[in-house]
Design a protein around this motif. Structure first.
Motif, PDB file in Angstrom:
ATOM      1  N   GLY A 109      14.244  46.907  79.070  1.00  5.63           N
ATOM      2  CA  GLY A 109      14.884  48.211  78.965  1.00  5.63           C
ATOM      3  C   GLY A 109      15.318  48.593  77.562  1.00  5.63           C
ATOM      4  N   TYR A 110      15.100  47.721  76.583  1.00  7.64           N
ATOM      5  CA  TYR A 110      15.540  48.004  75.218  1.00  7.64           C
ATOM      6  C   TYR A 110      14.378  47.980  74.223  1.00  7.64           C
ATOM      7  CZ  TYR A 110      20.097  47.385  77.276  1.00  7.64           C
ATOM      8  OH  TYR A 110      21.200  47.511  78.082  1.00  7.64           O
ATOM      9  N   VAL A 111      13.229  48.461  74.654  1.00  3.49           N
ATOM     10  CA  VAL A 111      12.029  48.441  73.814  1.00  3.49           C
ATOM     11  C   VAL A 111      12.209  49.309  72.571  1.00  3.49           C
ATOM     12  CG1 VAL A 111       9.566  49.006  73.745  1.00  3.49           C
ATOM     13  CG2 VAL A 111      10.542  47.942  75.775  1.00  3.49           C
ATOM     14  N   ASN A 112      12.837  50.464  72.701  1.00  4.04           N
ATOM     15  CA  ASN A 112      13.004  51.382  71.569  1.00  4.04           C
ATOM     16  C   ASN A 112      14.334  51.185  70.833  1.00  4.04           C
ATOM     17  OD1 ASN A 112      10.508  52.693  71.908  1.00  4.04           O
ATOM     18  ND2 ASN A 112      11.355  53.897  73.571  1.00  4.04           N
ATOM     19  N   TRP A 113      15.018  50.092  71.097  1.00  4.99           N
ATOM     20  CA  TRP A 113      16.293  49.806  70.444  1.00  4.99           C
ATOM     21  C   TRP A 113      16.077  48.781  69.334  1.00  4.99           C
ATOM     22  CZ3 TRP A 113      21.273  51.533  72.244  1.00  4.99           C
ATOM     23  CH2 TRP A 113      21.204  52.397  73.326  1.00  4.99           C
ATOM     24  N   LYS A 114      16.947  48.852  68.322  1.00  4.38           N
ATOM     25  CA  LYS A 114      16.836  47.942  67.180  1.00  4.38           C
ATOM     26  C   LYS A 114      18.230  47.554  66.715  1.00  4.38           C
ATOM     27  CE  LYS A 114      15.792  49.703  63.111  1.00  4.38           C
ATOM     28  NZ  LYS A 114      15.076  50.238  61.942  1.00  4.38           N
ATOM     29  N   ARG A 115      18.380  46.288  66.278  1.00  6.39           N
ATOM     30  CA  ARG A 115      19.637  45.821  65.685  1.00  6.39           C
ATOM     31  C   ARG A 115      19.357  45.317  64.275  1.00  6.39           C
ATOM     32  NH1 ARG A 115      22.683  42.213  70.292  1.00  6.39           N
ATOM     33  NH2 ARG A 115      20.730  41.064  70.312  1.00  6.39           N
ATOM     34  N   GLU A 116      20.246  45.681  63.356  1.00  2.00           N
ATOM     35  CA  GLU A 116      20.138  45.243  61.965  1.00  2.00           C
ATOM     36  C   GLU A 116      21.454  44.613  61.531  1.00  2.00           C
ATOM     37  OE1 GLU A 116      19.187  48.590  59.504  1.00  2.00           O
ATOM     38  OE2 GLU A 116      17.151  48.750  60.280  1.00  2.00           O
ATOM     39  N   VAL A 117      21.345  43.563  60.713  1.00  2.00           N
ATOM     40  CA  VAL A 117      22.540  42.875  60.220  1.00  2.00           C
ATOM     41  C   VAL A 117      22.523  42.890  58.697  1.00  2.00           C
ATOM     42  CG1 VAL A 117      23.830  40.705  60.165  1.00  2.00           C
ATOM     43  CG2 VAL A 117      22.549  41.348  62.226  1.00  2.00           C
ATOM     44  N   THR A 118      23.660  43.224  58.106  1.00  2.00           N
ATOM     45  CA  THR A 118      23.828  43.073  56.660  1.00  2.00           C
ATOM     46  C   THR A 118      25.030  42.169  56.418  1.00  2.00           C
ATOM     47  OG1 THR A 118      25.187  45.062  56.483  1.00  2.00           O
ATOM     48  CG2 THR A 118      22.836  45.326  56.081  1.00  2.00           C
ATOM     49  N   VAL A 119      24.884  41.295  55.438  1.00  2.00           N
ATOM     50  CA  VAL A 119      25.975  40.419  55.017  1.00  2.00           C
ATOM     51  C   VAL A 119      26.154  40.660  53.525  1.00  2.00           C
ATOM     52  CG1 VAL A 119      26.794  38.041  54.790  1.00  2.00           C
ATOM     53  CG2 VAL A 119      25.406  38.698  56.771  1.00  2.00           C
ATOM     54  N   THR A 120      27.354  41.071  53.161  1.00  2.00           N
ATOM     55  CA  THR A 120      27.643  41.419  51.772  1.00  2.00           C
ATOM     56  C   THR A 120      28.801  40.570  51.275  1.00  2.00           C
ATOM     57  OG1 THR A 120      27.077  43.704  52.344  1.00  2.00           O
ATOM     58  CG2 THR A 120      28.154  43.363  50.238  1.00  2.00           C
ATOM     59  N   TYR A 121      28.648  40.021  50.044  1.00  2.00           N
ATOM     60  CA  TYR A 121      29.763  39.302  49.425  1.00  2.00           C
ATOM     61  C   TYR A 121      30.730  40.321  48.854  1.00  2.00           C
ATOM     62  CZ  TYR A 121      26.753  35.158  49.525  1.00  2.00           C
ATOM     63  OH  TYR A 121      25.950  34.124  49.910  1.00  2.00           O
ATOM     64  N   LEU A 122      32.028  40.095  49.096  1.00  2.00           N
ATOM     65  CA  LEU A 122      33.045  41.021  48.614  1.00  2.00           C
ATOM     66  C   LEU A 122      33.870  40.393  47.499  1.00  2.00           C
ATOM     67  CD1 LEU A 122      34.398  42.480  51.975  1.00  2.00           C
ATOM     68  CD2 LEU A 122      32.666  43.454  50.458  1.00  2.00           C
ATOM     69  N   ASN A 123      34.359  41.244  46.618  1.00  2.00           N
ATOM     70  CA  ASN A 123      35.249  40.839  45.548  1.00  2.00           C
ATOM     71  C   ASN A 123      36.655  40.708  46.142  1.00  2.00           C
ATOM     72  OD1 ASN A 123      37.017  40.750  43.378  1.00  2.00           O
ATOM     73  ND2 ASN A 123      35.826  42.195  42.151  1.00  2.00           N
ATOM     74  N   PRO A 124      37.277  39.526  46.105  1.00  2.00           N
ATOM     75  CA  PRO A 124      38.609  39.360  46.699  1.00  2.00           C
ATOM     76  C   PRO A 124      39.680  40.241  46.067  1.00  2.00           C
ATOM     77  CG  PRO A 124      37.607  37.233  46.250  1.00  2.00           C
ATOM     78  CD  PRO A 124      36.732  38.273  45.621  1.00  2.00           C
ATOM     79  N   ALA A 125      39.503  40.602  44.792  1.00  2.00           N
ATOM     80  CA  ALA A 125      40.476  41.450  44.110  1.00  2.00           C
ATOM     81  C   ALA A 125      40.365  42.905  44.571  1.00  2.00           C
ATOM     82  CB  ALA A 125      40.286  41.364  42.598  1.00  2.00           C
ATOM     83  N   ASP A 126      39.170  43.311  45.016  1.00  2.00           N
ATOM     84  CA  ASP A 126      38.947  44.686  45.480  1.00  2.00           C
ATOM     85  C   ASP A 126      37.847  44.649  46.535  1.00  2.00           C
ATOM     86  OD1 ASP A 126      38.582  47.372  45.924  1.00  2.00           O
ATOM     87  OD2 ASP A 126      38.026  47.865  43.859  1.00  2.00           O
ATOM     88  N   ILE A 127      38.233  44.609  47.806  1.00  2.00           N
ATOM     89  CA  ILE A 127      37.241  44.432  48.875  1.00  2.00           C
ATOM     90  C   ILE A 127      36.329  45.639  49.062  1.00  2.00           C
ATOM     91  CG2 ILE A 127      38.612  42.724  50.106  1.00  2.00           C
ATOM     92  CD1 ILE A 127      39.355  44.933  52.103  1.00  2.00           C
ATOM     93  N   GLN A 128      36.576  46.721  48.322  1.00  2.00           N
ATOM     94  CA  GLN A 128      35.670  47.871  48.362  1.00  2.00           C
ATOM     95  C   GLN A 128      34.423  47.618  47.516  1.00  2.00           C
ATOM     96  OE1 GLN A 128      36.196  50.435  50.403  1.00  2.00           O
ATOM     97  NE2 GLN A 128      38.077  49.433  51.060  1.00  2.00           N
ATOM     98  N   LYS A 129      34.469  46.591  46.671  1.00  2.00           N
ATOM     99  CA  LYS A 129      33.355  46.293  45.768  1.00  2.00           C
ATOM    100  C   LYS A 129      32.617  45.043  46.236  1.00  2.00           C
ATOM    101  CE  LYS A 129      35.504  48.339  41.731  1.00  2.00           C
ATOM    102  NZ  LYS A 129      36.018  48.102  40.386  1.00  2.00           N
ATOM    103  N   SER A 130      31.296  45.143  46.214  1.00  2.00           N
ATOM    104  CA  SER A 130      30.489  43.971  46.553  1.00  2.00           C
ATOM    105  C   SER A 130      30.115  43.250  45.271  1.00  2.00           C
ATOM    106  CB  SER A 130      29.238  44.394  47.325  1.00  2.00           C
ATOM    107  OG  SER A 130      28.443  45.238  46.536  1.00  2.00           O
ATOM    108  N   GLN A 131      29.681  42.008  45.437  1.00  2.00           N
ATOM    109  CA  GLN A 131      29.251  41.220  44.291  1.00  2.00           C
ATOM    110  C   GLN A 131      28.117  40.307  44.722  1.00  2.00           C
ATOM    111  OE1 GLN A 131      33.111  39.595  43.343  1.00  2.00           O
ATOM    112  NE2 GLN A 131      32.637  37.641  44.346  1.00  2.00           N
ATOM    113  N   THR A 132      27.477  39.661  43.750  1.00  2.00           N
ATOM    114  CA  THR A 132      26.293  38.856  44.043  1.00  2.00           C
ATOM    115  C   THR A 132      26.623  37.418  44.428  1.00  2.00           C
ATOM    116  OG1 THR A 132      26.046  38.372  41.683  1.00  2.00           O
ATOM    117  CG2 THR A 132      24.783  40.234  42.580  1.00  2.00           C
ATOM    118  N   LYS A 133      27.800  36.929  44.066  1.00  2.00           N
ATOM    119  CA  LYS A 133      28.167  35.545  44.377  1.00  2.00           C
ATOM    120  C   LYS A 133      29.282  35.510  45.419  1.00  2.00           C
ATOM    121  CE  LYS A 133      26.574  33.424  40.265  1.00  2.00           C
ATOM    122  NZ  LYS A 133      26.362  32.099  39.855  1.00  2.00           N
ATOM    123  N   ASP A 134      29.256  34.463  46.206  1.00  2.00           N
ATOM    124  CA  ASP A 134      30.269  34.280  47.244  1.00  2.00           C
ATOM    125  C   ASP A 134      31.576  33.818  46.616  1.00  2.00           C
ATOM    126  OD1 ASP A 134      31.671  33.908  49.559  1.00  2.00           O
ATOM    127  OD2 ASP A 134      30.441  32.252  50.308  1.00  2.00           O
TER     128      ASP A 134
END
Length: 168
Positions: A109-134
């Motif tokens: 029943g979910y042939v036309n449904w799709k799920r996507e996952v993103t994982v982004t590293y966040l800057n602990p000093a400002d969680i609105q900003k992403s960064q390349t390292k964990d």
């Protein structure tokens, strides 16, 4: 003495036509309301299903360990099936269509449904900003689509300290 009065019994043609028009108008209005309620019922149902699909995958992701290596994405040698995923990073960039169980079986029943996952590293000093390292914070987002339209998206921020405390 005879009277010229007419006795009328019943309705005239004009009265009959007017009553038919009134009843027809009411019927059209009732059908319009019914159709609108059915469309709204379908939308509410899709919204509930979308939220369930997003939240269930997010719960699965959060049950995994915070990290095995310092890079986002599947580790070398791990398969595309979620059954082999053992850390949050493994889900980064994961896309499935149709919607599947963790073992990789398509859900009916979910042939036309799709799920996507993103994982982004966040800057602990400002969680609105992403960064390349964990640096100990990750934002995990699961989005669910029906056809081409996004139906639901849920996000959470995960801390490496959360797992160290044994809370996870």
């Amino acid at each position: 003495m005879e009277s010229n009065r007419r006795h009328t019994c019943g309705f005239t043609l004009i009265e009959t036509i007017m009553s038919i028009l009134i009843v027809g108008g009411l019927f059209v209005a009732a059908l319009t309301v019914y159709h609108g309620s059915k469309i709204r019922q379908i939308m509410i149902s899709e919204e509930a299903i979308s939220n369930f699909l997003a939240e269930s995958l997010l719960e699965e992701i959060l049950s995994q360990s915070y990290s095995e290596v310092n890079s986002v994405g599947s580790s070398a040698g791990e398969s595309v099936s979620r059954i082999a995923f053992d850390s949050i990073d493994d889900y980064a960039g994961y896309v499935e269509k149709p919607v599947k169980t963790r073992s990789g079986e398509a859900i009916d029943g979910y042939v036309n449904w799709k799920r996507e996952v993103t994982v982004t590293y966040l800057n602990p000093a400002d969680i609105q900003k992403s960064q390349t390292k964990d640096a100990g914070l990750k934002k995990v987002t699961v989005s669910v689509f029906s056809g081409q339209r996004e139906k639901a998206s849920v996000s959470t921020i995960v801390s490496s300290h959360y797992q160290m405390l044994g809370i996870q």
